[in-house]
Design a protein around this motif. Sequence first.
Motif, PDB file in Angstrom:
ATOM      1  N   ALA A 265       0.838  -1.205   0.000  1.00  0.00           N
ATOM      2  CA  ALA A 265       0.000   0.000   0.000  1.00  0.00           C
ATOM      3  C   ALA A 265       0.870   1.251   0.000  1.00  0.00           C
ATOM      4  O   ALA A 265       0.575   2.236  -0.687  1.00  0.00           O
ATOM      5  N   LYS A 266       1.981   1.184   0.753  1.00  0.00           N
ATOM      6  CA  LYS A 266       2.928   2.302   0.754  1.00  0.00           C
ATOM      7  C   LYS A 266       3.585   2.452  -0.612  1.00  0.00           C
ATOM      8  O   LYS A 266       3.682   3.545  -1.162  1.00  0.00           O
ATOM      9  N   SER A 267       4.035   1.341  -1.162  1.00  0.00           N
ATOM     10  CA  SER A 267       4.783   1.366  -2.416  1.00  0.00           C
ATOM     11  C   SER A 267       3.943   1.887  -3.583  1.00  0.00           C
ATOM     12  O   SER A 267       4.422   2.631  -4.435  1.00  0.00           O
ATOM     13  N   PHE A 268       2.656   1.462  -3.626  1.00  0.00           N
ATOM     14  CA  PHE A 268       1.804   1.801  -4.757  1.00  0.00           C
ATOM     15  C   PHE A 268       0.859   2.966  -4.455  1.00  0.00           C
ATOM     16  O   PHE A 268       0.023   3.318  -5.289  1.00  0.00           O
ATOM     17  N   SER A 269       0.998   3.548  -3.239  1.00  0.00           N
ATOM     18  CA  SER A 269       0.140   4.678  -2.833  1.00  0.00           C
ATOM     19  C   SER A 269      -1.335   4.335  -2.997  1.00  0.00           C
ATOM     20  O   SER A 269      -2.128   5.087  -3.574  1.00  0.00           O
ATOM     21  N   LEU A 270      -1.713   3.162  -2.478  1.00  0.00           N
ATOM     22  CA  LEU A 270      -3.087   2.695  -2.554  1.00  0.00           C
ATOM     23  C   LEU A 270      -3.644   2.491  -1.141  1.00  0.00           C
ATOM     24  O   LEU A 270      -2.885   2.319  -0.188  1.00  0.00           O
ATOM     25  N   PRO A 271      -4.990   2.513  -0.988  1.00  0.00           N
ATOM     26  CA  PRO A 271      -5.574   2.242   0.332  1.00  0.00           C
ATOM     27  C   PRO A 271      -5.189   0.840   0.814  1.00  0.00           C
ATOM     28  O   PRO A 271      -5.233  -0.124   0.044  1.00  0.00           O
ATOM     29  N   ARG A 272      -4.833   0.737   2.065  1.00  0.00           N
ATOM     30  CA  ARG A 272      -4.378  -0.542   2.609  1.00  0.00           C
ATOM     31  C   ARG A 272      -5.464  -1.615   2.499  1.00  0.00           C
ATOM     32  O   ARG A 272      -5.171  -2.774   2.187  1.00  0.00           O
ATOM     33  N   ALA A 273      -6.731  -1.225   2.741  1.00  0.00           N
ATOM     34  CA  ALA A 273      -7.825  -2.195   2.682  1.00  0.00           C
ATOM     35  C   ALA A 273      -7.967  -2.774   1.275  1.00  0.00           C
ATOM     36  O   ALA A 273      -8.211  -3.974   1.102  1.00  0.00           O
ATOM     37  N   GLU A 274      -7.785  -1.910   0.291  1.00  0.00           N
ATOM     38  CA  GLU A 274      -7.896  -2.372  -1.099  1.00  0.00           C
ATOM     39  C   GLU A 274      -6.798  -3.381  -1.425  1.00  0.00           C
ATOM     40  O   GLU A 274      -7.038  -4.421  -2.056  1.00  0.00           O
ATOM     41  N   VAL A 275      -5.575  -3.087  -0.992  1.00  0.00           N
ATOM     42  CA  VAL A 275      -4.465  -3.989  -1.260  1.00  0.00           C
ATOM     43  C   VAL A 275      -4.637  -5.289  -0.485  1.00  0.00           C
ATOM     44  O   VAL A 275      -4.354  -6.383  -0.989  1.00  0.00           O
ATOM     45  N   TYR A 276      -5.128  -5.182   0.761  1.00  0.00           N
ATOM     46  CA  TYR A 276      -5.326  -6.394   1.564  1.00  0.00           C
ATOM     47  C   TYR A 276      -6.338  -7.327   0.898  1.00  0.00           C
ATOM     48  O   TYR A 276      -6.135  -8.550   0.870  1.00  0.00           O
ATOM     49  N   ASP A 277      -7.413  -6.761   0.346  1.00  0.00           N
ATOM     50  CA  ASP A 277      -8.402  -7.580  -0.342  1.00  0.00           C
ATOM     51  C   ASP A 277      -7.758  -8.301  -1.535  1.00  0.00           C
ATOM     52  O   ASP A 277      -8.060  -9.477  -1.798  1.00  0.00           O
ATOM     53  N   ALA A 278      -6.876  -7.600  -2.233  1.00  0.00           N
ATOM     54  CA  ALA A 278      -6.187  -8.220  -3.383  1.00  0.00           C
ATOM     55  C   ALA A 278      -5.243  -9.325  -2.917  1.00  0.00           C
ATOM     56  O   ALA A 278      -5.118 -10.362  -3.575  1.00  0.00           O
ATOM     57  N   VAL A 279      -4.586  -9.127  -1.788  1.00  0.00           N
ATOM     58  CA  VAL A 279      -3.689 -10.138  -1.231  1.00  0.00           C
ATOM     59  C   VAL A 279      -4.475 -11.386  -0.841  1.00  0.00           C
ATOM     60  O   VAL A 279      -4.081 -12.527  -1.147  1.00  0.00           O
ATOM     61  N   VAL A 280      -5.592 -11.201  -0.153  1.00  0.00           N
ATOM     62  CA  VAL A 280      -6.429 -12.333   0.283  1.00  0.00           C
ATOM     63  C   VAL A 280      -6.945 -13.098  -0.933  1.00  0.00           C
ATOM     64  O   VAL A 280      -6.942 -14.334  -0.971  1.00  0.00           O
ATOM     65  N   ALA A 281      -7.370 -12.353  -1.966  1.00  0.00           N
ATOM     66  CA  ALA A 281      -7.879 -12.998  -3.169  1.00  0.00           C
ATOM     67  C   ALA A 281      -6.784 -13.823  -3.851  1.00  0.00           C
ATOM     68  O   ALA A 281      -7.025 -14.944  -4.302  1.00  0.00           O
ATOM     69  N   ALA A 282      -5.572 -13.268  -3.897  1.00  0.00           N
ATOM     70  CA  ALA A 282      -4.454 -13.980  -4.524  1.00  0.00           C
ATOM     71  C   ALA A 282      -4.076 -15.217  -3.719  1.00  0.00           C
ATOM     72  O   ALA A 282      -3.754 -16.277  -4.284  1.00  0.00           O
ATOM     73  N   ALA A 283      -4.125 -15.101  -2.417  1.00  0.00           N
ATOM     74  CA  ALA A 283      -3.763 -16.234  -1.547  1.00  0.00           C
ATOM     75  C   ALA A 283      -4.791 -17.371  -1.658  1.00  0.00           C
ATOM     76  O   ALA A 283      -4.462 -18.537  -1.456  1.00  0.00           O
ATOM     77  N   SER A 284      -6.032 -17.006  -1.964  1.00  0.00           N
ATOM     78  CA  SER A 284      -7.097 -18.001  -2.042  1.00  0.00           C
ATOM     79  C   SER A 284      -7.230 -18.621  -3.416  1.00  0.00           C
ATOM     80  O   SER A 284      -7.928 -19.629  -3.578  1.00  0.00           O
ATOM     81  N   ALA A 285      -6.569 -18.006  -4.399  1.00  0.00           N
ATOM     82  CA  ALA A 285      -6.704 -18.470  -5.787  1.00  0.00           C
ATOM     83  C   ALA A 285      -6.019 -19.827  -5.995  1.00  0.00           C
ATOM     84  O   ALA A 285      -5.065 -20.158  -5.313  1.00  0.00           O
TER      85      ALA A 285
END
Length: 285
Positions: A265-285
Motif C-alpha cells: 500500500a505504501k509502495s503503490f500509494s493505494l488504500p491498505r484495505a484495497e491492497v489487503y483484499d487483493a492479497v487475500v484474493a491472490a492467496a485463495s486463488a
Amino acid sequence: MPGVLSVVGTPIGNLEDASPRVRRVLGEADAVLCEDTRVTGRLMSAFGISARLERCDENVMDARIAGVLERVAAGERVAFVSDAGMPGVSDPGQRLVDAALDAGLPVEVIPGPSAVTCALVASGLASEHFFFEGFLPRKRGAQLARLAELALVPGTLVVYESPRRVAETLANVAEAMPRRRAALVRELTKLHEEVVRGEAAELAELIAARDELRGECVIVISAPTEEELAARRAAAAGSERTLAEEIAAGLEAGEPKSALAKRLAKSFSLPRAEVYDAVVAAASA
C-alpha cells in the motif's frame, strides 16, 4: 468547557530528561493512559506523583477512543504516554490524537525525548533529510524487499530494532545497500549508551561477533549518493513489477498477508484495505 488531551513525551532512559512541564501535566491529569500500568507506575513513583493509570495499548486503543473523547469533552484533562519516548511516533496513540482533532477537542503536545532524533544526531550521519521507518518486517524475504524500496529514499534512514534481531537486520542492510555507512545506537541516554559506526557489512560482522546485546537499538543508515540513486531508479524503472506480481512474490516468500498489504500500500500509494483484499484474493486463488 472541554478539557484537553495531553500527549506527553516521557524519558527514554534518563529520568532527568523529564521537564518540569512534563511532571506538572502528569500530576494535574485526571487520568493517565499508558501502554503498561506497571512501567508507567514506576515512572510516576519516581516523580512522586499519584496518578490514576489506565491501560490504553494497541490491543484496546480502538475500543477506548470514544470513551476518552467523552471524558475530554466533559472537561477532564487526560494525559497519554507511551512506555518511553514521544507518543504517536510509531505508536497507536496517533489514532487517538487523530480522533480528538476530528472531534474538535483540544490536544496539547508536551515535548519530550525521542529515540528517532537522538539516534540521528548521535550517529553523526547527515541529517538534512531523513526518513523514519520504525520496525522493519521480521521475515528475511519481506525485510529485504522493504529495504530495496527504502534504498530509493534520498535521505538518511532511521530504523528501530530489538537487540535479538539487530545483527541479522544489519546483515540484510549490507546485502540490500552495499557500501552504505551505518550506525548502531543503543541504550540512549542510559549509563551504557553506545554508538558503533562503519560500513553496513563490517558493522554487521562486528555486532554478530559480540555477546548478546541489551537495550533497544536504533539503526541509522546513510543516504545514497546521487550516483547510487540514479542507478537504482534506472534499474527500478526497467524491472518494475505490477501490484499482482508483487503480491505473488510476497506470498511466495512467506510474508504475512497483513504485512504484505501494508508494505505494498505504501509502495503503490493505494488504500491498505484495497491492497489487503487483493492479497487475500491472490492467496485463495
